[in-house]
Design a protein around this motif. Structure first.
Motif, PDB file in Angstrom:
ATOM      1  N   GLY A   7      24.530  30.632  27.558  1.00  0.00           N
ATOM      2  CA  GLY A   7      24.313  30.747  26.129  1.00  0.00           C
ATOM      3  C   GLY A   7      22.832  30.659  25.793  1.00  0.00           C
ATOM      4  O   GLY A   7      22.062  29.995  26.486  1.00  0.00           O
ATOM      5  N   VAL A   8      22.441  31.343  24.737  1.00  0.00           N
ATOM      6  CA  VAL A   8      21.088  31.237  24.192  1.00  0.00           C
ATOM      7  C   VAL A   8      21.258  30.865  22.720  1.00  0.00           C
ATOM      8  O   VAL A   8      21.759  31.676  21.936  1.00  0.00           O
ATOM      9  CB  VAL A   8      20.284  32.540  24.345  1.00  0.00           C
ATOM     10  N   HIS A   9      20.885  29.655  22.368  1.00  0.00           N
ATOM     11  CA  HIS A   9      21.173  29.116  21.043  1.00  0.00           C
ATOM     12  C   HIS A   9      20.300  29.723  19.954  1.00  0.00           C
ATOM     13  O   HIS A   9      19.286  30.376  20.216  1.00  0.00           O
ATOM     14  CB  HIS A   9      21.024  27.591  21.053  1.00  0.00           C
ATOM     15  N   GLY A  10      20.694  29.477  18.709  1.00  0.00           N
ATOM     16  CA  GLY A  10      19.927  29.921  17.560  1.00  0.00           C
ATOM     17  C   GLY A  10      19.133  28.786  16.941  1.00  0.00           C
ATOM     18  O   GLY A  10      18.716  27.853  17.641  1.00  0.00           O
ATOM     19  N   VAL A  11      18.946  28.817  15.625  1.00  0.00           N
ATOM     20  CA  VAL A  11      18.129  27.823  14.936  1.00  0.00           C
ATOM     21  C   VAL A  11      18.885  26.508  14.776  1.00  0.00           C
ATOM     22  O   VAL A  11      20.080  26.423  15.027  1.00  0.00           O
ATOM     23  CB  VAL A  11      17.677  28.333  13.553  1.00  0.00           C
ATOM     24  N   TRP A  12      18.144  25.490  14.333  1.00  0.00           N
ATOM     25  CA  TRP A  12      18.703  24.186  13.985  1.00  0.00           C
ATOM     26  C   TRP A  12      19.317  23.499  15.200  1.00  0.00           C
ATOM     27  O   TRP A  12      20.334  22.830  15.110  1.00  0.00           O
ATOM     28  CB  TRP A  12      19.764  24.328  12.892  1.00  0.00           C
ATOM     29  N   ASN A  13      18.693  23.637  16.357  1.00  0.00           N
ATOM     30  CA  ASN A  13      19.220  23.020  17.578  1.00  0.00           C
ATOM     31  C   ASN A  13      18.251  22.063  18.250  1.00  0.00           C
ATOM     32  O   ASN A  13      18.486  21.652  19.389  1.00  0.00           O
ATOM     33  CB  ASN A  13      19.650  24.105  18.572  1.00  0.00           C
ATOM     34  N   TYR A  14      17.159  21.706  17.580  1.00  0.00           N
ATOM     35  CA  TYR A  14      16.212  20.770  18.171  1.00  0.00           C
ATOM     36  C   TYR A  14      16.856  19.392  18.305  1.00  0.00           C
ATOM     37  O   TYR A  14      17.386  18.847  17.341  1.00  0.00           O
ATOM     38  CB  TYR A  14      14.952  20.679  17.317  1.00  0.00           C
ATOM     39  N   ALA A  23      19.037  17.917  26.458  1.00  0.00           N
ATOM     40  CA  ALA A  23      19.462  18.761  25.342  1.00  0.00           C
ATOM     41  C   ALA A  23      20.248  19.969  25.847  1.00  0.00           C
ATOM     42  O   ALA A  23      21.256  20.368  25.247  1.00  0.00           O
ATOM     43  CB  ALA A  23      18.247  19.214  24.542  1.00  0.00           C
ATOM     44  N   ALA A  24      19.799  20.566  26.955  1.00  0.00           N
ATOM     45  CA  ALA A  24      20.505  21.713  27.537  1.00  0.00           C
ATOM     46  C   ALA A  24      21.911  21.301  27.985  1.00  0.00           C
ATOM     47  O   ALA A  24      22.879  22.034  27.766  1.00  0.00           O
ATOM     48  CB  ALA A  24      19.714  22.278  28.708  1.00  0.00           C
ATOM     49  N   ARG A  25      22.021  20.121  28.594  1.00  0.00           N
ATOM     50  CA  ARG A  25      23.340  19.643  29.025  1.00  0.00           C
ATOM     51  C   ARG A  25      24.257  19.398  27.830  1.00  0.00           C
ATOM     52  O   ARG A  25      25.448  19.738  27.863  1.00  0.00           O
ATOM     53  CB  ARG A  25      23.202  18.367  29.860  1.00  0.00           C
ATOM     54  N   ALA A  26      23.712  18.795  26.772  1.00  0.00           N
ATOM     55  CA  ALA A  26      24.520  18.507  25.582  1.00  0.00           C
ATOM     56  C   ALA A  26      25.022  19.796  24.947  1.00  0.00           C
ATOM     57  O   ALA A  26      26.199  19.911  24.580  1.00  0.00           O
ATOM     58  CB  ALA A  26      23.689  17.700  24.585  1.00  0.00           C
ATOM     59  N   LEU A  27      24.140  20.785  24.806  1.00  0.00           N
ATOM     60  CA  LEU A  27      24.549  22.059  24.232  1.00  0.00           C
ATOM     61  C   LEU A  27      25.567  22.766  25.124  1.00  0.00           C
ATOM     62  O   LEU A  27      26.517  23.387  24.639  1.00  0.00           O
ATOM     63  CB  LEU A  27      23.329  22.958  24.017  1.00  0.00           C
ATOM     64  N   SER A  28      25.367  22.681  26.420  1.00  0.00           N
ATOM     65  CA  SER A  28      26.308  23.311  27.361  1.00  0.00           C
ATOM     66  C   SER A  28      27.703  22.724  27.194  1.00  0.00           C
ATOM     67  O   SER A  28      28.710  23.459  27.191  1.00  0.00           O
ATOM     68  CB  SER A  28      25.828  23.122  28.798  1.00  0.00           C
ATOM     69  N   THR A  29      27.773  21.410  27.032  1.00  0.00           N
ATOM     70  CA  THR A  29      29.065  20.740  26.831  1.00  0.00           C
ATOM     71  C   THR A  29      29.712  21.197  25.528  1.00  0.00           C
ATOM     72  O   THR A  29      30.916  21.466  25.475  1.00  0.00           O
ATOM     73  CB  THR A  29      28.881  19.212  26.821  1.00  0.00           C
ATOM     74  N   GLU A  30      28.903  21.300  24.465  1.00  0.00           N
ATOM     75  CA  GLU A  30      29.428  21.721  23.165  1.00  0.00           C
ATOM     76  C   GLU A  30      29.940  23.159  23.209  1.00  0.00           C
ATOM     77  O   GLU A  30      31.016  23.465  22.676  1.00  0.00           O
ATOM     78  CB  GLU A  30      28.338  21.580  22.100  1.00  0.00           C
ATOM     79  N   TRP A  31      29.170  24.058  23.818  1.00  0.00           N
ATOM     80  CA  TRP A  31      29.596  25.458  23.897  1.00  0.00           C
ATOM     81  C   TRP A  31      30.847  25.600  24.767  1.00  0.00           C
ATOM     82  O   TRP A  31      31.752  26.366  24.431  1.00  0.00           O
ATOM     83  CB  TRP A  31      28.464  26.331  24.437  1.00  0.00           C
ATOM     84  N   ALA A  32      30.898  24.875  25.868  1.00  0.00           N
ATOM     85  CA  ALA A  32      32.062  24.946  26.754  1.00  0.00           C
ATOM     86  C   ALA A  32      33.318  24.471  26.030  1.00  0.00           C
ATOM     87  O   ALA A  32      34.400  25.054  26.181  1.00  0.00           O
ATOM     88  CB  ALA A  32      31.823  24.116  28.009  1.00  0.00           C
ATOM     89  N   ALA A  33      33.177  23.423  25.208  1.00  0.00           N
ATOM     90  CA  ALA A  33      34.323  22.901  24.460  1.00  0.00           C
ATOM     91  C   ALA A  33      34.789  23.891  23.394  1.00  0.00           C
ATOM     92  O   ALA A  33      35.983  23.942  23.062  1.00  0.00           O
ATOM     93  CB  ALA A  33      33.954  21.563  23.821  1.00  0.00           C
ATOM     94  N   ALA A  34      33.860  24.677  22.839  1.00  0.00           N
ATOM     95  CA  ALA A  34      34.210  25.639  21.791  1.00  0.00           C
ATOM     96  C   ALA A  34      34.883  26.886  22.345  1.00  0.00           C
ATOM     97  O   ALA A  34      35.688  27.523  21.659  1.00  0.00           O
ATOM     98  CB  ALA A  34      32.965  26.033  21.006  1.00  0.00           C
TER      99      ALA A  34
END
Length: 280
Positions: A7-14, A23-34
């Motif tokens: 995934g390549v995220h958009g805005v409001w992800n700092y 942060a990359a791990r946290a986003l990866s977990t969120e995207w995988a759950a979605a």
């Protein structure tokens, strides 16, 4: 074999409380759950920290005060897609029309209720600050660093599917064109602003032809998905600027949060795109 998704995220992800790896791990977990399929190897390329020092801060509670002129101009150009910009703003540019009022005119043109209008005002303030931080200069240090960060993630993960949301679709697009050796079997752009005239399309690197835009030669299949109510994924249709293999810009993802990545990841068109892709 497991399908690898990047995934390549958009805005409001700092993520101020996490280092980039965290942060990359946290986003990866969120995207995988979605994503509906839990048998995927999902990673997210995190780049928000590289833009942070370039994003103008402040701006009042909704972020629309004290905007630099170039960001005001971006918002004026975006609002022009909805036919609500007064002639004097077109002729004279930033400073000739109150930006908050202009965003309210877009909301009215799109029949948004008061709650959604307030949400749009806050979103626009954040969104265009980050977009400007990336696109402000053709070869700026932040832009190069973000593009290289995403290119490195593609090279390391070798994804079967590249899911690029919002501003992330711009970053991924430029990273792919700048690195032709990064072979990507499937690119899925979600809520993409790639075709937005003046704001994005005319600033892309390399410079684009009038239309259609350059297709990354290292992409096997390109699927574009956008909610018809997504006020960022303009102009419509996406095919007026680019020629993806499949375009679904009438894909309803949510009645209210029509730009949120979590809803895009659950969208039927996204599910179909992933289901049709095989691991390499």
């Amino acid at each position: 074999m497991t399908l690898r998704v990047l995934g390549v995220h958009g805005v409001w992800n700092y993520r101020s409380k996490l280092d980039p790896a965290g942060a990359a791990r946290a986003l990866s977990t969120e995207w995988a759950a979605a994503l509906p399929d839990d048998a995927l190897d999902v990673r997210v390329a995190y780049y928000a920290h590289l833009l942070r020092t370039s994003v103008p801060q402040g701006g009042g509670p909704d972020g629309l005060s004290d905007l630099p002129p170039d960001i005001e101009q971006m918002i004026i150009d975006w609002a022009g897609e909805f036919g609500v910009v007064p002639a004097e703003a077109v002729q004279q540019g930033p400073g000739t029309v109150p930006i908050r009022w202009l965003v309210q005119r877009v909301a009215a043109a799109c029949a948004l209720n008061p709650a959604l209008t307030a949400g749009l005002q806050k979103f626009v303030g954040v969104f265009f600050r980050e977009v400007a931080a990336y696109l402000r200069t053709p070869d700026g240090a932040a832009r190069r660093a973000v593009r290289e960060c995403v290119a490195e993630a593609i090279a390391a993960h070798r994804p079967d599917v590249l899911l690029a949301h919002s501003l992330g679709s711009v970053v991924a697009y430029e990273a792919l064109l700048a690195n032709p050796s990064l072979n990507t079997p499937l690119l899925v752009t979600l809520g993409s602003l790639l075709g937005m005239p003046a704001v994005v399309y005319d600033r892309l690197q390399p410079e684009q032809p009038p239309a259609p835009g350059i297709r990354p030669p290292n992409v096997g299949r390109w699927v574009n998905i956008a909610d018809p109510g997504d006020l960022i994924a303009v102009p419509r249709p996406f095919t007026s600027r680019f020629a993806p293999d499949e375009n679904y810009d009438d894909e309803y993802i949510h009645m209210l949060d029509f730009h949120l990545v979590g809803h895009y990841l659950k969208a039927p068109a996204t599910v179909r795109a992933l289901a049709g892709q095989t691991p390499r």
